[in-house]
Scaffold this motif. Structure first.
Motif: not given
Length: 617
Positions: A70, A74-75, A116, A120
């Motif tokens: 992302s 974060k991901y 993404f 997010d």
């Protein structure tokens, strides 16, 4: 696999040498600029650029087909490939915690691509050729919002997807015979597609890059040119280069802060281009076609991954490449340590032998024999040569320092050399062939002489182990026999028979017993004196056991095979004490280091894994 490992202590995985360069855009620099993320088999590796420390994200049941990170970092999302009739998983990880955030399953057989949204909120996933759908997922609720066929049924199939940089409701898909601009209609839970118009140009899109202000997007094509298309209208604005197109197509595109574009091609060219004519301003040639380009920070550095599993670091100002990671791109078939040394080890694969520095995972030497496959390697105990078995029927010896060819035994075996061993005095080499023969060669000052041929096996000789006194050896074969040979009289001492294809054999250090394993998944203990069976263990619940090694004191041994698990056994107890989970391909060989501090296992997906020996201080 989970059921088989739950009751055992886990072996600690220290490091992985490997990178699946065939995953499109698989190599990514994390937005923190400190780590790179890349796939290997069913594992995603997060590697620190300064310390080379590796963390592993595991959970997939088959090879990873796509990795997306992302914008915030974060991901991390990964998709996998599976088998016809089965659904392919998508896993979203929390980057900081290195834990699974969501596990989502909808697509058939393969997840082709992921992206993404910029804030997010959503993840868009693209199914493979057998699925053909595009799905929007809500990251917070971990549920799908809506889906649609990725393209008109007769048009072709979508292969890549990209979200806009500033809008959470707009994304683009492209592929063979399709290029679509999508808009998410959240209140009605629908995604609506607009076909992009390229006029008389018919192109297959391999990659998409959207400008920072979302005004245009660029498409890299298999033809080797770049299409520039308006985000507002979906109409072709420009294309190029008109002459000298990129050979083997454009496989990666990245826009820089300056508006210039980094281009990667299928023939290994990394180029800096400028819109609207897209003529290369700078060019660099690397080994293997480009599968990934990822910027570090604002682009002062960028990283390039290739189909031959190399990772390069580029300094933008100088536009020069530096090879930082290298590994095998084909199945690794054997691994060996030099006598008494744990800081080095050798591996072999299709067309090459590589020597590695164990603590740093750095490649020290590469020996290349094009278009051949090296089946087995061994370090001579005097440290003066590496002997190797090749599928063209030759035994080749190389110097360990320079990789220079010392001598070649031509026509050693008719159906390729499949196994090799050497006496501790370095005066004899024993080779095994695909036709089942075992041959003894006398070696002296770079010369060789055929001494004896032992012809009792009727199929592939898979493994040869020497006794310490150099007077005896044991050979394992696919014909269901293990034969203990007298190397002085060149005659058979004992034969062991079983209803299996023997893949590996080891002498116990006291040399009164041998242990074997193979296709029947059984581990057999046998008496050397008369060839009688002592005991039989279940080595695996699924698939053959291909690799085996025993400790210098004989207390423990380790196995690996088609179940992709490393199993650590107590020799006398005959019980598994530890299990190692990490491989995503069939394990071909495993070796315990002479220092008994770690173990190296190699597999058919090109991976080399280093495990901490469980009883080290």
């Amino acid at each position: 696999m989970a059921h088989e490992t739950e009751n055992f202590s886990q072996l600690q995985l220290e490091s992985i040498i490997g990178f699946n360069g065939n995953v499109p855009f698989g190599l990514t620099v994390h937005p923190d600029c400190e780590n790179i993320i890349y796939p290997l088999g069913c594992t995603t590796v997060v590697q620190n650029l300064k310390t080379s420390y590796q963390a592993f994200l595991e959970s997939h049941t088959n090879n990873i087909s796509f990795v997306a990170v992302s914008k915030s970092g974060k991901y991390i999302a990964t998709g996998q490939v599976t088998y016809m009739g089965f659904k392919a998983d998508i896993i979203i990880y929390n980057y900081v915690e290195k834990a699974v955030h969501a596990h989502m399953t909808l697509h058939q057989a393969k997840v082709e691509a992921l992206a993404f949204s910029p804030n997010d909120l959503y993840l868009v996933s693209l199914g493979g050729q057998d699925d053909g759908s595009v799905v929007i997922w809500n990251i917070a609720t971990k549920l799908s919002i809506c889906g649609s066929p990725a393209c008109v049924a007769t048009a072709g199939n979508a292969q890549t997807v990209k979200f806009a940089n500033n809008m959470d409701d707009t994304f683009i898909t492209g592929g063979t015979g399709t290029l679509r601009l999508w808009l998410l209609d959240l209140p009605n839970r629908k995604i609506r597609a607009t076909e992009c118009q390229t006029g008389h140009l018919k192109r297959m899109v391999k990659c998409i890059e959207i400008t920072k202000d979302d005004s245009f997007f660029y498409c890299g094509t298999t033809t080797g040119d770049i299409l520039m298309i308006s985000m507002k209208t979906g109409l072709l604005n420009n294309y190029g280069p008109l002459k000298n197109k990129f050979s083997l197509g454009i496989t990666a595109l990245v826009e820089l802060k300056s508006g210039d574009i980094l281009v990667g091609s299928g023939d290994g060219v990394v180029a800096l281009c400028k819109a609207p004519n897209f003529k290369p301003l700078k060019k660099v040639q690397v080994e293997g076609g480009i599968s990934s380009i990822s910027l570090r920070g604002q682009g002062h550095q960028f990283f390039v991954g290739t189909f031959t599993s190399q990772i390069y670091r580029f300094n933008f100002t100088e536009f020069k490449e530096e090879l930082i990671t290298t590994c095998h791109s084909d199945a690794v078939l054997d691994v060996a340590f030099p006598c008494g040394t744990s800081d080095l080890f050798g591996t072999c694969s299709k067309g090459e032998i590589r020597i590695w520095h164990t603590p740093t995972n750095k490649e020290l030497l590469r020996i290349v024999v094009p278009n051949m496959t090296c089946n087995a390697i061994e370090f001579m105990q005097d440290g003066k040569s590496i002997i190797s078995a090749w599928n063209d029927g030759k035994v080749r010896a190389f110097t360990p320092e320079t990789g220079k060819l010392m001598y070649t035994i031509h026509n050693a075996h008719a159906d390729g050399v499949t196994a090799i061993a050497a006496t501790s005095d370095c005066k004899k080499i024993i080779s095994g062939g695909g036709e089942g023969q075992v041959r003894v060669w006398e070696i002296s000052s770079k010369c060789y002489k055929f001494t004896a041929g032992l012809k009792e096996h009727t199929s592939n000789v898979s493994c040869i182990k020497m006794k310490k006194n150099d007077k005896e050896c044991v050979t394992a074969s696919f014909d269901g026999t293990c034969i203990i040979w007298d190397i002085v009289r060149y005659a058979r001492n004992q034969m062991i028979l079983a209803n299996t294809l023997f893949k590996c054999v080891c002498y116990h250090p006291e040399e009164y017993q041998i242990i074997t394993s193979g296709k029947d998944r059984k581990i057999g203990y046998w008496e050397v004196y008369d060839g009688s069976a002592i005991r039989e263990l279940d080595g695996s619940l699924s698939g053959s056991v291909n690799g085996m090694d025993i400790t210098a004191n004989g207390d423990c041994f380790v196995t690996g095979g088609e179940d992709k698990l490393i199993k650590f056994w107590g020799y006398n107890e005959g019980e598994v004490t530890h299990i190692g989970v990490g491989h995503s391909g069939t394990i071909n060989r495993i070796k315990i280091s002479p220092s008994m501090k770690h173990m190296i296992s190699v597999s058919s997906d090109g991976a080399i894994l280093r495990w901490r020996y469980p009883y080290t201080n």
